[in-house]
Design a protein around this motif. Structure first.
Motif, short mmCIF file in Angstrom:
data_model
loop_
_atom_site.label_atom_id
_atom_site.label_comp_id
_atom_site.label_asym_id
_atom_site.label_seq_id
_atom_site.Cartn_x
_atom_site.Cartn_y
_atom_site.Cartn_z
N UNK A 59 6.93 -7.63 -33.34
CA UNK A 59 5.76 -8.45 -33.06
C UNK A 59 6.09 -10.04 -33.36
N UNK A 60 5.80 -10.72 -32.50
CA UNK A 60 5.90 -12.27 -32.72
C UNK A 60 4.52 -12.61 -33.40
N UNK A 90 -3.45 -11.26 -33.88
CA UNK A 90 -2.78 -10.36 -34.20
C UNK A 90 -1.12 -10.48 -33.97
N UNK A 91 -0.98 -11.22 -33.04
CA UNK A 91 0.57 -11.53 -32.56
C UNK A 91 0.84 -10.75 -31.19
N UNK A 95 7.83 -4.54 -27.16
CA UNK A 95 8.25 -3.39 -27.12
C UNK A 95 9.85 -3.05 -26.88
N UNK A 96 10.36 -2.15 -27.40
CA UNK A 96 11.81 -1.94 -27.35
C UNK A 96 12.31 -2.03 -25.73
N UNK A 97 13.43 -2.59 -25.57
CA UNK A 97 13.98 -2.88 -24.43
C UNK A 97 13.16 -3.56 -23.28
N UNK A 98 12.13 -4.38 -23.69
CA UNK A 98 11.22 -5.19 -22.84
C UNK A 98 11.39 -6.64 -23.18
N UNK A 99 11.14 -7.46 -22.01
CA UNK A 99 10.86 -8.83 -22.30
C UNK A 99 9.70 -9.27 -22.09
N UNK A 100 9.30 -10.17 -22.81
CA UNK A 100 7.98 -10.95 -22.82
C UNK A 100 8.15 -12.39 -22.51
N UNK A 101 7.52 -12.78 -21.19
CA UNK A 101 7.75 -14.10 -20.67
C UNK A 101 6.72 -15.06 -21.33
N UNK A 128 9.79 -19.51 -35.22
CA UNK A 128 9.02 -18.39 -34.90
C UNK A 128 9.18 -17.23 -36.06
N UNK A 129 8.08 -16.47 -36.22
CA UNK A 129 8.03 -15.54 -37.21
C UNK A 129 7.47 -14.28 -36.61
N UNK A 130 8.52 -13.46 -36.82
CA UNK A 130 8.38 -11.78 -36.45
C UNK A 130 8.25 -10.84 -37.57
N UNK A 131 7.51 -9.91 -37.08
CA UNK A 131 7.16 -8.73 -38.02
C UNK A 131 8.08 -8.29 -38.67
#
Length: 153
Positions: A59-60, A90-91, A95-101, A128-131
């Protein structure tokens, strides 16, 4: 001949700048960019793609930059036929294998209280901070309107 060599070098460098990307663990961060803004603009936006190449979700959580007083994750939502920008609480799930644009009219990093104008050709850092993956600082390329339009789809 010198002009030709200079033009060729310029094309090569512009191609490299347009195709920059970053990697943090299993998260691939593609071409962070911002649109050039007028000197009087108090806000700006950053766009990029986030590809989770791993087998577990992430999660970003947040973004920050010394270029603005604050940076927030935002999206656009349809509110009874009217598109409105909203802060993402909440960010942003990856998801694994997916791209968010992150692109105009969708997710974006909203820069508020710009400390200086966003001028075409400049770069600035964005953390950028990821969980799960942790934090990474990327370089955001500021593009003019024509170049920005190429990356907005």
């Amino acid at each position: 001949m010198k002009r030709f060599a200079a033009a060729l070098l310029g094309l090569c460098l512009s191609g490299l700048a347009a195709a920059h990307s970053f990697q943090l663990g299993s998260i691939h961060i593609g071409h962070p960019w911002s649109r050039a803004m007028p000197a009087s603009a108090p806000t700006g936006s950053v766009y990029l793609s986030l590809e989770n190449q791993g087998k577990a979700g992430d999660k970003l959580l947040s973004a920050s930059t010394p270029r603005a007083d604050s940076a927030e994750l935002h999206t656009h939502v349809n509110d009874n036929g009217v598109m409105r920008m909203r802060k993402v609480e909440g960010g942003v799930e990856l998801a694994p294998g997916k791209t968010v644009k992150f692109m105009p009219g969708s997710y974006h990093v909203m820069l508020m209280g710009l400390k200086q104008p966003l001028k075409a050709g400049e770069h600035f850092p964005l953390t950028l901070k990821f969980e799960q993956a942790g934090s990474v600082t990327v370089e955001v390329l500021v593009q003019d309107g024509a170049a920005a339009a190429e990356h907005s789809h």
